[in-house]
Write an enzyme that holds these catalytic residues in place. Structure first.
Site, PDB file in Angstrom:
ATOM      1  N   GLU A  17      42.370   9.975  62.835  1.00  0.00           N
ATOM      2  CA  GLU A  17      43.734   9.616  62.446  1.00  0.00           C
ATOM      3  C   GLU A  17      43.752   8.969  61.058  1.00  0.00           C
ATOM      4  O   GLU A  17      42.966   8.085  60.761  1.00  0.00           O
ATOM      5  CB  GLU A  17      44.311   8.642  63.481  1.00  0.00           C
ATOM      6  CG  GLU A  17      45.734   8.198  63.217  1.00  0.00           C
ATOM      7  CD  GLU A  17      46.246   7.223  64.270  1.00  0.00           C
ATOM      8  OE1 GLU A  17      47.474   7.040  64.356  1.00  0.00           O
ATOM      9  OE2 GLU A  17      45.424   6.645  65.016  1.00  0.00           O
ATOM     10  N   CYS A  28      46.183   9.071  69.171  1.00  0.00           N
ATOM     11  CA  CYS A  28      45.825   7.681  69.453  1.00  0.00           C
ATOM     12  C   CYS A  28      46.702   7.038  70.523  1.00  0.00           C
ATOM     13  O   CYS A  28      46.495   7.276  71.711  1.00  0.00           O
ATOM     14  CB  CYS A  28      45.880   6.888  68.142  1.00  0.00           C
ATOM     15  SG  CYS A  28      44.940   5.337  68.168  1.00  0.00           S
ATOM     16  N   LYS A  43      52.976  12.116  65.350  1.00  0.00           N
ATOM     17  CA  LYS A  43      52.748  11.127  66.403  1.00  0.00           C
ATOM     18  C   LYS A  43      54.072  10.680  67.025  1.00  0.00           C
ATOM     19  O   LYS A  43      54.986  10.238  66.335  1.00  0.00           O
ATOM     20  CB  LYS A  43      52.002   9.934  65.817  1.00  0.00           C
ATOM     21  CG  LYS A  43      51.505   8.921  66.830  1.00  0.00           C
ATOM     22  CD  LYS A  43      50.684   7.857  66.103  1.00  0.00           C
ATOM     23  CE  LYS A  43      50.048   6.860  67.059  1.00  0.00           C
ATOM     24  NZ  LYS A  43      49.234   5.867  66.310  1.00  0.00           N
TER      25      LYS A  43
END
Length: 267
Positions: free
Chosen positions: A41, A156, A121
């Site tokens: 990331e 994540c 995300k």
């Protein structure tokens, strides 16, 4: 299919050095016979370098992703550009969730460097993090075919929200999760990743970075979990390349042997 997870060292704000490490990891993975390599990331700027996000934000056709696409093409390998800080206003080659602002954006390139999937995300971290203030959340989930796999991407903190994974559980055989997961939450990292593999009966490959920032240290431990939730390849917190074979037939086999997904109640 041989998957490689590029757990590279990431230095805060050192974009040139970080991208060069990513390019070297791509070359190494290709030389090792990998079909697909994934990066962590915000591998170019560093996730925790929040004060540098605006300065280093790029469109989808900016320098970082162009270099990664070129590396994929040069080495004939699929690449997940784990994520960058995307300048939504400057992106004019793809759908964006807002007319301006920044997003945490991952792009999957095929062996020719062609863009196959864009994921922004969805769940923005608010706990002692500026991400929720700085970024626009994604609002679409895409899947893409690569080799014999159907691939999805999450990022994540998304690991804490199992309902996201259910959106694509029926079709996907491999989910890539670029991350910047810090100490001390080692058991969260292991447990959540493993749970997403077990409950959806697909491969989950978690790609973390290596390195320390002013107030955080990445814990590494990039791992490939099979459809039973068994870790089949993993690392410690040092820079490394984690490799594993991910067989799409194994997903079919597990779902046939233990067809838990058929028993879901959707009402």
């Amino acid at each position: 299919m041989k998957v490689a997870l590029a757990q590279i060292r990431i230095e805060s704000g050192e974009v040139t050095a970080n991208v060069e490490r990513a390019e070297q990891a791509i070359a190494t993975a290709a030389a090792d016979g990998a079909d697909l390599v994934a990066l962590p990331e915000i591998f170019n700027v560093g996730y925790f370098a929040f004060d540098l996000y605006h300065r280093h934000a790029e469109p989808l056709d900016g320098e970082t992703l162009t270099r990664i696409a070129d590396a994929a093409d040069d080495h004939g390998i699929g690449v997940l550009a784990g994520s960058i800080v995307e300048d939504l206003e400057a992106t004019d080659t793809a759908y964006t969730p807002a007319d301006d602002g920044l997003a945490n954006t991952s792009v999957l390139f095929d062996r020719s460097g062609e863009r196959r999937l864009v994921y922004r995300k969805h769940h923005l971290f608010g706990y002692e993090s500026a991400e929720n203030e700085l970024l626009v959340p994604g609002d679409r989930v895409q899947v893409a075919s690569f080799e014999d796999h159907t691939v999805a991407v999450t990022t994540c903190y998304d690991l804490r929200f199992p309902e996201l994974y259910r959106e694509f559980a029926d079709d996907v055989t491999l989910t890539l999760v670029p991350s910047a997961w810090p100490y001390p939450r080692v058991e969260h990292w292991r447990t959540l990743s493993r749970a997403r593999a077990i409950e959806n009966q697909f491969y989950v490959a978690t790609i973390n970075g290596s390195g320390a920032f002013d107030d955080a240290e990445l814990l590494g431990r990039s791992t490939v979990y099979d459809p039973w939730g068994t870790p089949i390849a993993s690392s410690d917190d040092d820079p490394t390349l984690v490799t594993a074979n991910a067989d799409p037939d194994a997903v079919t086999g597990v779902r046939t042997e233990f067809p838990a997904l058929r028993d879901r109640r959707r009402d």
